[in-house]
Design an enzyme around this catalytic site. Sequence first.
Site, PDB file in Angstrom:
ATOM      1  N   GLY A 145       0.804  -1.225   0.000  1.00 31.78           N
ATOM      2  CA  GLY A 145       0.000   0.000   0.000  1.00 31.78           C
ATOM      3  C   GLY A 145       0.833   1.270   0.000  1.00 31.78           C
TER       4      GLY A 145
ATOM      5  N   LEU B 161       0.349   3.647  -2.187  1.00 34.52           N
ATOM      6  CA  LEU B 161       0.725   3.453  -3.588  1.00 34.52           C
ATOM      7  C   LEU B 161       1.327   4.698  -4.230  1.00 34.52           C
ATOM      8  CD1 LEU B 161      -2.409   1.447  -4.826  1.00 34.52           C
ATOM      9  CD2 LEU B 161      -0.272   0.570  -3.867  1.00 34.52           C
ATOM     10  N   HIS B 162       2.327   4.456  -5.065  1.00 35.07           N
ATOM     11  CA  HIS B 162       2.936   5.530  -5.870  1.00 35.07           C
ATOM     12  C   HIS B 162       2.993   5.049  -7.318  1.00 35.07           C
ATOM     13  CE1 HIS B 162       6.414   2.961  -5.720  1.00 35.07           C
ATOM     14  NE2 HIS B 162       6.473   3.036  -4.394  1.00 35.07           N
TER      15      HIS B 162
ATOM     16  N   GLY C 217       5.241   3.797  -9.083  1.00 36.70           N
ATOM     17  CA  GLY C 217       5.897   2.502  -9.298  1.00 36.70           C
ATOM     18  C   GLY C 217       4.872   1.373  -9.209  1.00 36.70           C
ATOM     19  N   HIS C 218       4.055   1.429  -8.150  1.00 38.37           N
ATOM     20  CA  HIS C 218       3.005   0.407  -7.998  1.00 38.37           C
ATOM     21  C   HIS C 218       2.031   0.462  -9.189  1.00 38.37           C
ATOM     22  CE1 HIS C 218       3.885   1.205  -3.546  1.00 38.37           C
ATOM     23  NE2 HIS C 218       4.106  -0.084  -3.652  1.00 38.37           N
TER      24      HIS C 218
ATOM     25  N   GLY D  97       8.511  -5.547  -8.706  1.00 38.20           N
ATOM     26  CA  GLY D  97       9.410  -4.503  -9.172  1.00 38.20           C
ATOM     27  C   GLY D  97      10.874  -4.858  -8.974  1.00 38.20           C
TER      28      GLY D  97
ATOM     29  N   ILE E 129      10.846   2.516 -11.250  1.00 34.92           N
ATOM     30  CA  ILE E 129      10.232   3.802 -11.608  1.00 34.92           C
ATOM     31  C   ILE E 129      10.806   4.861 -10.667  1.00 34.92           C
ATOM     32  CG2 ILE E 129       8.052   5.060 -11.884  1.00 34.92           C
ATOM     33  CD1 ILE E 129       8.380   2.643 -13.791  1.00 34.92           C
TER      34      ILE E 129
ATOM     35  N   MET F  32      11.228   5.613  -6.631  1.00 31.38           N
ATOM     36  CA  MET F  32      10.004   5.806  -5.845  1.00 31.38           C
ATOM     37  C   MET F  32       9.898   4.719  -4.782  1.00 31.38           C
ATOM     38  SD  MET F  32       7.159   7.076  -8.480  1.00 31.38           S
ATOM     39  CE  MET F  32       7.442   8.592  -9.384  1.00 31.38           C
ATOM     40  N   SER F  33       9.452   5.128  -3.596  1.00 33.04           N
ATOM     41  CA  SER F  33       9.288   4.190  -2.493  1.00 33.04           C
ATOM     42  C   SER F  33       8.302   4.780  -1.499  1.00 33.04           C
ATOM     43  CB  SER F  33      10.638   3.970  -1.801  1.00 33.04           C
ATOM     44  OG  SER F  33      10.448   3.381  -0.532  1.00 33.04           O
TER      45      SER F  33
HETATM   46  P1  AMP Z   1       5.869  -2.525  -1.623  1.00 37.70           P
HETATM   47  O1  AMP Z   1       4.509  -1.959  -1.508  1.00 37.70           O
HETATM   48  O2  AMP Z   1       6.951  -1.567  -1.280  1.00 37.70           O
HETATM   49  O3  AMP Z   1       6.008  -3.871  -0.945  1.00 37.70           O
HETATM   50  O4  AMP Z   1       6.085  -2.812  -3.163  1.00 37.70           O
HETATM   51  C1  AMP Z   1       5.177  -3.592  -3.891  1.00 37.70           C
HETATM   52  C2  AMP Z   1       5.781  -3.912  -5.237  1.00 37.70           C
HETATM   53  O5  AMP Z   1       6.049  -2.691  -5.926  1.00 37.70           O
HETATM   54  C3  AMP Z   1       7.106  -4.664  -5.152  1.00 37.70           C
HETATM   55  O6  AMP Z   1       7.150  -5.644  -6.182  1.00 37.70           O
HETATM   56  C4  AMP Z   1       8.118  -3.579  -5.386  1.00 37.70           C
HETATM   57  O7  AMP Z   1       9.328  -4.056  -5.952  1.00 37.70           O
HETATM   58  C5  AMP Z   1       7.383  -2.716  -6.381  1.00 37.70           C
HETATM   59  N1  AMP Z   1       7.933  -1.344  -6.378  1.00 37.70           N
HETATM   60  C6  AMP Z   1       8.042  -0.514  -5.319  1.00 37.70           C
HETATM   61  N2  AMP Z   1       8.632   0.647  -5.697  1.00 37.70           N
HETATM   62  C7  AMP Z   1       8.903   0.528  -7.022  1.00 37.70           C
HETATM   63  C8  AMP Z   1       9.518   1.369  -7.987  1.00 37.70           C
HETATM   64  N3  AMP Z   1       9.986   2.583  -7.679  1.00 37.70           N
HETATM   65  N4  AMP Z   1       9.624   0.922  -9.243  1.00 37.70           N
HETATM   66  C9  AMP Z   1       9.184  -0.324  -9.575  1.00 37.70           C
HETATM   67  N5  AMP Z   1       8.597  -1.168  -8.715  1.00 37.70           N
HETATM   68  C10 AMP Z   1       8.460  -0.750  -7.451  1.00 37.70           C
END
Ligand code: AMP
Length: 288
Positions: free
Chosen positions: A31, A33-34, A36-37, A147, A176, A184-185
């Site tokens: 969650g 979300l940005h 990247g998600h 990602g 991304i 992005m994070s």
């Molecule tokens: P998270 O919500 O941080 O657990 O991420 C969920 C999914 O989104 C994972 O597969 C991450 O690798 C992917 N993800 C998070 N940030 C990015 C990004 N900046 N670019 C690409 N994928 C991302």
Amino acid sequence: MKVIESVAQMQEESESLRRAGNVISLVPTMGFLHKGHLELMRVAKEHSDKMVMSLFINPTQFGPSEDFEAYPRDTEGDLEKAQSIGADVVFMPVVEEMYPESSQTSVRVERVTRHLCGLSRLGHFDGVTTVVTKLFNCTKPHVAVFGQKDYQQLAVIRRMVMDLDMDIRIIGIPIIREPDGLAMSSRNSYLDPDERKSALWLKKSLELAEKMYYEGTTDAGRIKAAVALLIQSQALIDIDYISLCDPVTLEETKTLRDETLLALAVRVGQTRLIDNCLIRKRGKISKP
Ligand code: AMP
């Protein structure tokens, strides 16, 4: 868009989607979300008839001193974003149902988890592989999208899917970034303005390493030393690791050949950030 909390309901929904001949994709997220998600979801839709996004902050992948409690949350905003991108189902189970007290099973991938983040986040990948297996069993996807931002996670999941004969195609999506280069994070929201500026040096150090390689340096030690020097010039950043390693096994490399992963983990103030890039011979294209 359906929002489903119960495991049994999710399994029923997926079963009936499958019976109707749909290809199901899953995008697991925690969650907040940005873009990247959203890119993961866009690609997932391209590869399926029905896209399921899971929204679950998984407690078992956080260490005792990590940020589980503080992890940013915005369920309402996330649901809006998921709807706007065209998710068919959002699966948001509750912790009590995912991990009842009677639960005794975990999934562990061995060697590939012993490097990079596996060294500084003990037990983290056991939490990841266990929850991803459970999410697969709940949502029954044909395709799952992850990602490359979390490069090791992707490598570990590929290994798990192969080792356990899971009939699921894993797709990896390039990182991304913000317009200024920061990956992005969800955790970027922790950064104050000075920390946000310092965090840019991650991307700059990846670029330095690539430049050194293209100019002929293949000695991993020299590249790592230059990257460390650049990052250490920033007062707010502490290095966790700088690794040049094999992109599949994640074993450290002494000499860069055709394709090498450069992976970084740092702490900017209190915030742990990771970034990476594949350093490869120009013209070499690797499988997504
Ligand atoms: P998270 O919500 O941080 O657990 O991420 C969920 C999914 O989104 C994972 O597969 C991450 O690798 C992917 N993800 C998070 N940030 C990015 C990004 N900046 N670019 C690409 N994928 C991302």
